[in-house]
Design a protein around this motif. Structure first.
Motif, PDB file in Angstrom:
ATOM      1  N   CYS A   1       0.840  -1.197   0.000  1.00  0.00           N
ATOM      2  CA  CYS A   1       0.000   0.000   0.000  1.00  0.00           C
ATOM      3  C   CYS A   1       0.872   1.242   0.000  1.00  0.00           C
ATOM      4  CB  CYS A   1      -0.890  -0.002   1.248  1.00  0.00           C
ATOM      5  SG  CYS A   1      -2.070   1.369   1.250  1.00  0.00           S
TER       6      CYS A   1
ATOM      7  N   CYS B   1      -1.842   4.796   6.815  1.00  0.00           N
ATOM      8  CA  CYS B   1      -2.871   5.353   7.684  1.00  0.00           C
ATOM      9  C   CYS B   1      -2.589   4.941   9.126  1.00  0.00           C
ATOM     10  CB  CYS B   1      -4.251   4.850   7.269  1.00  0.00           C
ATOM     11  SG  CYS B   1      -4.602   5.168   5.540  1.00  0.00           S
TER      12      CYS B   1
ATOM     13  N   CYS C   1      -4.721   2.148  10.463  1.00  0.00           N
ATOM     14  CA  CYS C   1      -4.846   0.983   9.582  1.00  0.00           C
ATOM     15  C   CYS C   1      -5.015  -0.303  10.395  1.00  0.00           C
ATOM     16  CB  CYS C   1      -3.623   0.859   8.695  1.00  0.00           C
ATOM     17  SG  CYS C   1      -3.708  -0.573   7.605  1.00  0.00           S
TER      18      CYS C   1
HETATM   19  S1  SF4 Z   1      -5.954   1.760   5.844  1.00  0.00           S
HETATM   20 FE1  SF4 Z   1      -4.108   0.548   5.610  1.00  0.00          FE
HETATM   21  S2  SF4 Z   1      -4.353  -0.558   3.759  1.00  0.00           S
HETATM   22 FE2  SF4 Z   1      -5.938   0.999   3.781  1.00  0.00          FE
HETATM   23  S3  SF4 Z   1      -5.014   2.695   2.636  1.00  0.00           S
HETATM   24 FE3  SF4 Z   1      -4.546   3.034   4.750  1.00  0.00          FE
HETATM   25  S4  SF4 Z   1      -2.591   2.067   5.034  1.00  0.00           S
HETATM   26 FE4  SF4 Z   1      -3.369   1.273   3.158  1.00  0.00          FE
END
Ligand code: SF4
Lengths: 744, 256
Positions: free
Chosen positions: B28, B32, B35
């Motif tokens: 990715c 985040c 996440c």
């Molecule tokens: S939540 Fe996790 S998997 Fe989804 S975009 Fe953000 S970092 Fe990537």
């Protein structure tokens, strides 16, 4: 007045001895006379129907009493108990001891065992399947009869009596077995007397009852007295008759109830004689009586499905029956819904409502799969196959036309274990099986598999013979008066059920350890023969030490493919094991006089009880641990989700056995939030060939258990936030959080 | 054609309509802080430490054929439920060639397809997959400078891709992770309401309430959780978000 100790047993024994050498129908009738009304339990407060059981320590039953008794049975434990009483007079003691000695010889199951050939006795040295290790055991019973309740409630006792009298007269004229029918007439008297007994009792109780209960007891007495001389005319009367018959005859499965009660129900409701609420109350009382009877594994009520001439009325009954199961929180009756494409959808809707409340009922049977399967397995016409009914844990027979008691068990995993150990049972060190070389002598997997098959085939021959002997002894010993009068084609042929009366006399063999056997073979094939990562010697050492010091081997075995994940290798092996045992058993119909001899893969506690006596296995299972249940994957080994698990299940051909159970657990949310998806899931499973489903809705208790023993609960998924997770992979605090939420 | 995935989840009920099989692609471009799938970040296989001290490797290189074999096994369930296949991650568009190949194959087999995306990928990649996607589950994570602060990237590209997809007629459900005290500012909620107004054809807006599951996973990857001290929002907080959004005129908001 206090009853003389073992009074009922003494009377029964006296009657038996007096008629010992008479015609078996006369002897049986005399014994029934002696057995009743003593074996009838009292009417309990709240009962709307009369009929409870109070079995004596000696008696007659077409089914089974105790784990290893049927026909003329005695319960040795009860004898021992009474013989220990210090207040027992010397005369009483002597008489009871003599009775015990007499019945130890004269009970029907002993007669079965006495007839084994020396080789059979060697293969089945023990009857004690729960407490001793073994590959095969006999079960002594004639269970799972479905008499023609429809005929019973249509003709009533007087109609039935007329039919028997006519048959007797015919027999007299043609030199047939008139005494069989004389016995039946006495049996009908016994049944009428039971009605009288309960009517008297109801009136007695009414004396001291409050006004409302007095009315109920009065109505009960009226009905019982009426049934002596008239056929039932109302829903309530029909229920009373089927119930008292089933108690006195000791029949424990209750037939296609929607078919034989649907018209009575509809007539009463439509005429205003009965309201829906009153009808429900009657059924609830019947349900409670069934629950209190506690047959453990029987108590089947069948609703729905093809082959119902009065479908609309039957559907009305079916809905009411499901409502009774929703509201009476008990484990019996085992309400079973047959369904097919095109059936009134309200039935399935109602079924999902009830299951969704965590009732585990109704059990679902897919006619679109089962009817063709039964047609093939039993070699019957479609019309006859439409009358299949599952009894007990899930064995199929044809309603009042065929019989197929499971009278033996085979532990396939033990058979594999013995094969790996060259005929020796490693838990006892004794030589119990064929000596075909043992794991170290098999150069290829195919050699091992061939040896396993040979071991199993050798055992199955004896099991089929055992079943045949049991029926022979039954035919010579018992006329089965109550069943014979309501079973095709006993009356027409003038023969008792097991003396050539029943149209299709079949048998079944319960198999256990199917899944563990398949998974063990998969692991051995891959790790020993294909990849060479474990040597035969190492594997045997690991199994023999229950993996102590061989944890790495166990990990490899556990990581091998497992049935239940839609995995071609693992499922392919499961199919091979399944087809082998099913065909081996089914082919016995050619070697015996049985119309059919079929495998049943059912669920009860035998997977656990027999597991206790089974050593560690090559699927990674530790010694003494339960084997997988029925056709299901080993708990926690189905890791790919419910669709993969269901796909695995449908790979096992249902048309070569007489029933297999498919247990599945769902979360309550599946039934509420995702009801549509759940329906779609089941629909696809059934369209794919799913024969049946026993659905458990996972409760808080399961989640708690999952926290205690996570390895067994891999298959529980939970909704955490905007995503799902496997419950056991969550942190403890996450688990607690999920646990703390209200279950809806 | 091969791709890196970390799991295929069958019988998935929450990644689009019906019963679905969700393929989680590994790797990715965002990070985040909230996440819940930190094992999806790296494009390489990683060691995951189990609670019992053993380890397992997360991440596996698989071919389109392998994935399709598993996806097609549940065809009957898609048909009966109106389900299909969902590509999720990580970010499926980060492996766009593989994603495109999978989507084409799914469509060739007549399956309904969903793509769950954070929106951060070159516009051409979206254009390429667009004809093969029946439904986008499109993340809207934060508003303004917050976006860079919490996800590591600014939101211009993401908004532009959303706009382009919308205008090209794509079916879209907006998915909004909400973390109490982090991205649930009134400015952000207003922005969500604005998107609903601006894009009246959006199928729905789903609120994804924060869950701290990712913390445990991060630890098991031997990483430091970014939001260690945040409690999961109680029902009352979620209801408050819904109330505010309703007041702002939102009609398509639901809990995802
Ligand atoms: S939540 Fe996790 S998997 Fe989804 S975009 Fe953000 S970092 Fe990537």
């Amino acid at each position: 007045m206090a009853e003389r100790v073992f009074h009922r047993e003494r009377e029964f024994t006296k009657a038996y001895k007096q008629h010992m050498h008479d015609h078996i129908a006369i002897r049986e009738a005399a014994c029934l006379r002696a057995q009743y009304p003593g074996a009838l339990g009292p009417i309990e407060p709240g009962d709307l129907f009369a009929g409870r059981v109070r079995p004596a320590a000696v008696g007659f039953s077409p089914d089974e009493w105790g784990q290893t008794a049927f026909g003329y049975y005695h319960l040795p434990d009860r004898f021992r108990e009474v013989l220990q009483r210090p207040d027992l007079s010397p005369e009483d003691r002597a008489e009871i001891e003599e009775m015990l000695e007499f019945w130890s010889r004269e009970n029907t199951s002993s007669k079965v065992r006495a007839r084994y050939s020396p080789e059979m006795a060697k293969v089945m040295p023990s009857d004690n399947w729960m407490n001793e290790p073994g590959m095969v055991f006999p079960l002594y019973r004639l269970c799972g009869a479905y008499p023609n309740y429809g005929k019973l409630v249509t003709l009533g006792l007087p109609g039935l009596r007329r039919e028997v009298e006519q048959a007797r007269d015919r027999a007299r004229q043609t030199g047939g077995d008139a005494e069989l029918f004389t016995g039946m007439l006495i049996a009908l008297d016994v049944l009428a007397d039971a009605c009288q007994h309960y009517a008297d009792q109801a009136l007695e109780l009414a004396n001291s009852a409050d006004p409302e209960r007095r009315r109920e007891l009065g109505a009960m007495a009226d009905i019982l007295l009426k049934l002596k001389t008239e056929a039932p005319g109302t829903f309530r009367e029909a229920i009373q008759l089927m119930w008292i018959y089933s108690i006195v005859a000791d029949v424990r499965n209750y037939g296609r109830m929607d078919v034989y009660l649907g018209d009575f129900l509809a007539a009463d409701l439509d005429s205003g004689r009965l309201t829906e609420a009153e009808a429900l109350r009657l059924l609830q009382s019947l349900w409670q009586l069934m629950a209190d009877r506690n047959t453990r594994v029987h108590g089947r009520v069948i609703i729905g499905g093809k082959g119902r001439p009065n479908e609309a009325n039957a559907d009305r009954f079916a809905i009411l029956a499901m409502e009774a199961s929703r509201t009476v929180l008990e484990i019996e009756p085992q309400l079973s819904l047959r369904f097919y494409r095109g059936m009134n959808p309200a039935l399935m809707e109602k079924a999902l409502d009830v299951i969704g409340e965590g009732r585990t009922y109704p059990i679902l049977y897919n006619d679109d799969v089962n009817i063709p399967a039964v047609e093939h397995a039993f070699e019957l016409s479609q019309e006859e196959a439409e009358q299949y009914v599952p009894f007990g844990c899930g064995e199929y027979i044809i309603n009042h036309r065929s019989f197929g008691t499971p009278s033996g068990v085979i532990n396939l995993l033990k058979a594999l274990e013995v094969t790996l150990h060259n005929g020796i049972d490693p838990t006892t060190g004794k030589l119990v099986g064929l000596q075909l070389g043992g794991l170290e002598s098999f150069a290829t997997f195919d050699e091992l598999f061939a040896a396993y098959k040979q071991q199993v085939e050798y055992l199955v021959d004896f099991m089929a013979q055992q079943e045949e002997i049991e029926y022979q002894v039954a035919g010579e010993t018992m006329a089965n008066l109550y069943l014979s009068m309501l079973y095709d084609d006993c009356m027409e042929r003038g023969k008792g059920m097991f003396a050539g009366g029943v149209r299709y006399l079949g048998g079944t063999l319960e198999t256990y350890g199917n899944t563990n056997t398949a998974d063990s073979l998969t692991a051995i094939k891959q790790l020993v023969y294909e990849e060479g990562r474990i040597s035969p010697k190492e594997l045997l050492a690991a199994l023999d030490s229950d993996f102590e010091g061989y944890e790495h081997i166990r990990e490899l075995l556990l990581a091998a493919p497992k049935y239940g994940n839609d995995d071609p290798a693992a499922d392919g092996m499961a199919v091979k094991v399944h087809e082998h045992i099913c065909h081996t058993v089914r082919d016995q119909r050619k070697k015996t006089n049985l119309h059919s001899y079929l495998v049943v893969i059912i669920n009860n506690s035998a997977n656990t009880l027999m597991g206790r006596w089974t050593a560690a296995s090559a699927d990674g299972r530790k010694a003494r641990v339960s084997m997988a249940n029925g056709n299901n994957p080993t708990g926690g080994m189905d890791k790919k989700g419910v669709t993969a698990m269901l796909n695995s299940l449908v790979k096992l051909d249902p048309s070569i056995h007489a029933g297999a159970v498919q247990n599945m657990k769902f979360s309550p949310a599946m039934f509420s939030t995702h009801r549509d998806k759940l329906k779609a899931l089941l629909q696809a499973y059934f369209d794919n060939g799913g024969a049946q489903a026993m659905i458990t809705v996972v409760s808080r208790g399961d989640l708690e258990a999952a926290m205690q023993e996570p390895e067994k609960y891999q298959h529980i998924f939970v909704r955490v936030g905007g995503f799902s997770a496997r419950f056991v992979e969550l942190d403890r605090d996450v688990q607690l959080e999920i646990l703390s939420r209200t279950l809806y | 054609m091969q791709g890196m995935i970390f799991v295929i989840q069958r019988a998935s009920l929450h990644d689009g309509p019906g019963i679905r099989t969700t393929v989680f692609l590994k790797g990715c471009p965002l990070r985040c802080q909230w996440c819940h799938n930190p094992e999806s970040w790296s494009f390489e296989p990683e060691v995951f430490y189990n609670h019992d001290g053993t380890t397992k490797l997360v991440g596996k290189l698989v071919s389109v054929e392998e994935v399709m074999a598993e996806v097609l096994a549940d065809r009957a369930y898609y048909a009966s439920s109106g389900g299909g296949a969902t590509l999720s991650g990580g970010e499926p568009l980060a492996q766009s060639a593989f994603t495109l190949a999978l989507l084409k194959e799914c469509k060739a087999q007549g399956l309904h397809t969903c793509v769950e995306t954070c929106g951060h990928a070159a516009p051409e990649r979206f254009q390429a997959v667009l004809p093969y996607v029946d439904l986008f589950l499109y993340d809207y994570k934060a508003t303004g400078p917050d976006h860079r602060r919490y996800t590591g990237v600014s939101q211009e590209l993401i908004l532009a891709n959303l706009d382009a997809l919308y205008k090209a007629g794509a079916k879209i459900i907006l998915r909004c992770p909400l973390v109490p005290g982090i991205n649930d500012s009134s400015e952000h909620l207003r922005a969500i309401a604005r998107l609903e107004r601006e894009y009246p054809e959006l199928l729905a807006i789903e609120i994804m309430a924060y869950h701290n599951l990712g913390n445990d996973k991060a630890k098991r990857l031997r990483r430091k959780p970014a939001l260690p001290g945040i409690a999961n929002p109680p029902q009352s907080t979620v209801q408050a978000w819904l109330d505010v959004l309703a007041e702002l005129g939102c009609r398509k908001v639901r809990i995802g």
